[in-house]
Scaffold this motif. Structure first.
Motif, PDB file in Angstrom:
ATOM      1  N   ALA A   1       0.818  -1.214   0.000  1.00  0.00           N
ATOM      2  CA  ALA A   1       0.000   0.000   0.000  1.00  0.00           C
ATOM      3  C   ALA A   1       0.852   1.263   0.000  1.00  0.00           C
ATOM      4  N   GLY A   2       2.177   1.102   0.003  1.00  0.00           N
ATOM      5  CA  GLY A   2       3.071   2.243  -0.006  1.00  0.00           C
ATOM      6  C   GLY A   2       3.423   2.779   1.363  1.00  0.00           C
ATOM      7  N   ALA A   3       3.050   2.046   2.419  1.00  0.00           N
ATOM      8  CA  ALA A   3       3.326   2.481   3.792  1.00  0.00           C
ATOM      9  C   ALA A   3       4.611   1.837   4.301  1.00  0.00           C
ATOM     10  N   PRO A   4       5.303   2.488   5.240  1.00  0.00           N
ATOM     11  CA  PRO A   4       6.499   1.879   5.832  1.00  0.00           C
ATOM     12  C   PRO A   4       6.157   0.566   6.532  1.00  0.00           C
TER      13      PRO A   4
ATOM     14  N   THR B   1       6.309 -11.470   3.140  1.00  0.00           N
ATOM     15  CA  THR B   1       7.257 -12.322   2.425  1.00  0.00           C
ATOM     16  C   THR B   1       8.602 -11.592   2.446  1.00  0.00           C
ATOM     17  N   GLY B   2       9.202 -11.324   1.306  1.00  0.00           N
ATOM     18  CA  GLY B   2      10.491 -10.641   1.296  1.00  0.00           C
ATOM     19  C   GLY B   2      10.905 -10.314  -0.120  1.00  0.00           C
ATOM     20  N   GLN B   3      12.100  -9.767  -0.245  1.00  0.00           N
ATOM     21  CA  GLN B   3      12.685  -9.454  -1.544  1.00  0.00           C
ATOM     22  C   GLN B   3      14.156  -9.853  -1.529  1.00  0.00           C
ATOM     23  N   ALA B   4      14.648 -10.289  -2.669  1.00  0.00           N
ATOM     24  CA  ALA B   4      16.074 -10.557  -2.864  1.00  0.00           C
ATOM     25  C   ALA B   4      16.349 -10.406  -4.346  1.00  0.00           C
TER      26      ALA B   4
ATOM     27  N   PRO C   1      10.424   3.066  -8.623  1.00  0.00           N
ATOM     28  CA  PRO C   1       9.507   2.657  -7.564  1.00  0.00           C
ATOM     29  C   PRO C   1      10.264   2.179  -6.320  1.00  0.00           C
ATOM     30  N   PRO C   2       9.603   2.180  -5.173  1.00  0.00           N
ATOM     31  CA  PRO C   2      10.257   1.675  -3.968  1.00  0.00           C
ATOM     32  C   PRO C   2      10.407   0.159  -4.004  1.00  0.00           C
ATOM     33  N   ILE C   3      11.205  -0.356  -3.088  1.00  0.00           N
ATOM     34  CA  ILE C   3      11.305  -1.799  -2.899  1.00  0.00           C
ATOM     35  C   ILE C   3      10.111  -2.226  -2.051  1.00  0.00           C
ATOM     36  N   VAL C   4       9.249  -3.045  -2.599  1.00  0.00           N
ATOM     37  CA  VAL C   4       8.009  -3.440  -1.927  1.00  0.00           C
ATOM     38  C   VAL C   4       8.131  -4.860  -1.398  1.00  0.00           C
ATOM     39  N   VAL C   5       7.798  -5.039  -0.121  1.00  0.00           N
ATOM     40  CA  VAL C   5       7.737  -6.364   0.490  1.00  0.00           C
ATOM     41  C   VAL C   5       6.277  -6.807   0.485  1.00  0.00           C
ATOM     42  N   PRO C   6       5.938  -7.848  -0.293  1.00  0.00           N
ATOM     43  CA  PRO C   6       4.547  -8.296  -0.354  1.00  0.00           C
ATOM     44  C   PRO C   6       4.093  -8.922   0.970  1.00  0.00           C
ATOM     45  N   GLU C   7       2.796  -9.052   1.120  1.00  0.00           N
ATOM     46  CA  GLU C   7       2.265  -9.791   2.265  1.00  0.00           C
ATOM     47  C   GLU C   7       1.014 -10.539   1.849  1.00  0.00           C
ATOM     48  N   THR C   8       0.825 -11.692   2.478  1.00  0.00           N
ATOM     49  CA  THR C   8      -0.339 -12.513   2.208  1.00  0.00           C
ATOM     50  C   THR C   8      -1.347 -12.364   3.334  1.00  0.00           C
TER      51      THR C   8
ATOM     52  N   PHE D   1       5.132  -4.948  -8.464  1.00  0.00           N
ATOM     53  CA  PHE D   1       6.007  -5.144  -7.308  1.00  0.00           C
ATOM     54  C   PHE D   1       7.170  -6.089  -7.594  1.00  0.00           C
ATOM     55  N   TRP D   2       7.262  -6.602  -8.829  1.00  0.00           N
ATOM     56  CA  TRP D   2       8.369  -7.491  -9.173  1.00  0.00           C
ATOM     57  C   TRP D   2       9.659  -6.688  -9.274  1.00  0.00           C
ATOM     58  N   ARG D   3      10.771  -7.311  -8.876  1.00  0.00           N
ATOM     59  CA  ARG D   3      12.092  -6.739  -9.115  1.00  0.00           C
ATOM     60  C   ARG D   3      12.814  -7.466 -10.243  1.00  0.00           C
ATOM     61  N   VAL D   4      12.257  -8.576 -10.704  1.00  0.00           N
ATOM     62  CA  VAL D   4      12.808  -9.330 -11.831  1.00  0.00           C
ATOM     63  C   VAL D   4      11.689  -9.510 -12.842  1.00  0.00           C
ATOM     64  N   SER D   5      11.889  -9.063 -14.066  1.00  0.00           N
ATOM     65  CA  SER D   5      10.854  -9.175 -15.090  1.00  0.00           C
ATOM     66  C   SER D   5      11.307  -9.985 -16.298  1.00  0.00           C
ATOM     67  N   GLU D   6      12.588 -10.350 -16.356  1.00  0.00           N
ATOM     68  CA  GLU D   6      13.114 -11.104 -17.483  1.00  0.00           C
ATOM     69  C   GLU D   6      14.211 -12.034 -16.993  1.00  0.00           C
ATOM     70  N   VAL D   7      14.240 -13.258 -17.534  1.00  0.00           N
ATOM     71  CA  VAL D   7      15.268 -14.242 -17.196  1.00  0.00           C
ATOM     72  C   VAL D   7      15.751 -14.904 -18.487  1.00  0.00           C
ATOM     73  N   ASP D   8      17.037 -14.770 -18.774  1.00  0.00           N
ATOM     74  CA  ASP D   8      17.640 -15.403 -19.949  1.00  0.00           C
ATOM     75  C   ASP D   8      16.862 -15.106 -21.229  1.00  0.00           C
ATOM     76  N   GLY D   9      16.417 -13.875 -21.370  1.00  0.00           N
ATOM     77  CA  GLY D   9      15.711 -13.470 -22.577  1.00  0.00           C
ATOM     78  C   GLY D   9      14.229 -13.770 -22.580  1.00  0.00           C
ATOM     79  N   GLY D  10      13.734 -14.503 -21.584  1.00  0.00           N
ATOM     80  CA  GLY D  10      12.308 -14.797 -21.481  1.00  0.00           C
ATOM     81  C   GLY D  10      11.624 -13.837 -20.528  1.00  0.00           C
ATOM     82  N   SER D  11      10.338 -13.628 -20.715  1.00  0.00           N
ATOM     83  CA  SER D  11       9.577 -12.695 -19.877  1.00  0.00           C
ATOM     84  C   SER D  11       8.909 -13.428 -18.720  1.00  0.00           C
ATOM     85  N   VAL D  12       8.964 -12.827 -17.546  1.00  0.00           N
ATOM     86  CA  VAL D  12       8.230 -13.355 -16.400  1.00  0.00           C
ATOM     87  C   VAL D  12       6.747 -13.107 -16.643  1.00  0.00           C
ATOM     88  N   ILE D  13       5.934 -14.162 -16.561  1.00  0.00           N
ATOM     89  CA  ILE D  13       4.497 -14.019 -16.790  1.00  0.00           C
ATOM     90  C   ILE D  13       3.689 -14.200 -15.515  1.00  0.00           C
ATOM     91  N   ALA D  14       4.312 -14.716 -14.455  1.00  0.00           N
ATOM     92  CA  ALA D  14       3.655 -14.854 -13.156  1.00  0.00           C
ATOM     93  C   ALA D  14       4.726 -14.978 -12.096  1.00  0.00           C
TER      94      ALA D  14
END
Length: 302
Positions: free
Chosen positions: A74-77, A135-138, A154-161, A211-224
């Motif tokens: 939500a953009g909050a600390p 969850t977390g980010q790396a 954008p900021p580094i976002v830590v998701p939560e479930t 909120f992804w920090r990785v959108s491509e891997v080895d030339g392929g696109s992240v779809i989920a």
């Protein structure tokens, strides 16, 4: 702005000695790391506060800066984020020389002044608190001399479930439903939480693309992409099974490759391949090697 000062060269050799036990790349490093559930991340020997004269002056030359902000979705600390700057990462072995805890201000801001160029991992962990399951980010960052890297827009976002599955009384393998698509099979007796205990709960979510920090891997696109809480539960024998009851928008017979993000060095490891079944209702998955080994982020790449 709070500043974290990286070790001068005179200290690097001492840290190198304490990290020899990290072994063969990320697996060794990960097994020597404890992610405390209050959001801290303690690495045996490698995670050590820097020393100085109180004004941050370690005597080493600053070659680059990294600034940023860490927030929730939500953009909050965050209540108690644990941020670490880990590296340089040996690109052949995956070994990390040292991990440095970075103070995070109440508004989520941080600043890192880097003394060593190379490949680094920015890692944010956060345990469950006040009924919130983070969850977390790396993710990896290449630091070059003269860089001024900004992770605020954008900021580094830590998701939560919103919820987790209770595993405290589980006997044998349990199928944990993450969402309408993903289910993960886990035997708690064959798994280890970041605090080196048998996991008592597990949850996760499909993370929105923004909120992804990785959108491509080895030339392929992240779809989920999915992320898990606790962040970094590891299999102690084999890998975690998982199913995908969705085509993820792909047509029948199209293929997808799945990757996990290694928490301690940010590397991407292939864990499985998949083929969309004939009626495009699910993906048939074939593990690669030991398969899904660490529950941090799971990326589907097409």
């Amino acid at each position: 702005m709070t500043r974290s000062w990286l070790a001068p060269l005179s200290l690097i050799f001492a840290f190198a000695c304490t990290t020899e036990e990290l072994g063969d790349g990320a697996d060794g490093a990960d097994e020597s790391t404890t992610d405390a559930m209050d959001g801290t991340d303690e690495t045996d020997g490698a995670d050590t506060e820097m020393t100085g004269d109180g004004d941050g002056d370690t005597g080493a030359e600053v070659i680059a800066t990294l600034d940023g902000v860490i927030t929730d979705m939500a953009g909050a600390p965050l209540p108690t984020p644990g941020l670490q700057f880990c590296g340089p990462v040996d690109e052949e072995t995956g070994d990390v020389l040292l991990c440095i805890p970075v103070p995070v201000e109440a508004d989520g801001g941080f600043e890192i002044q880097a003394m060593l160029a190379g490949l680094w991992n920015l890692k944010v962990v956060h345990g469950s608190v006040d009924g919130r399951y983070f969850t977390g980010q790396a993710f990896q960052v290449t630091v070059n001399e003269g860089d001024a890297l900004d992770f605020s827009m954008p900021p580094i976002v830590v998701p939560e479930t919103a919820e987790v599955t209770d595993l405290s009384a589980a006997m044998g393998e349990v199928a944990v439903t993450i969402d309408d698509a993903l289910s993960v099979s886990i035997d708690p007796s064959l798994a280890q939480s970041p605090d080196f205990q048998q996991p008592a709960e597990l949850g996760g979510l499909a993370v929105p693309e923004e909120f992804w920090r990785v959108s491509e891997v080895d030339g392929g696109s992240v779809i989920a992409a999915w992320s898990f809480s606790p962040f970094g539960v590891k299999s102690t024998e084999g890998g975690f099974g998982f199913t995908i009851d969705s085509s993820l928008g792909l047509a029948a017979d199209e293929t997808v490759t799945f990757y996990e993000i290694v928490k301690d060095n940010g590397e991407l490891h292939e864990v499985a391949t998949g083929t969309v079944n004939g009626d495009a209702s699910a993906i048939d998955i074939v593990p690669t090697g030991v398969g899904l080994h660490e529950l941090t982020w799971l990326l589907a790449v097409h």
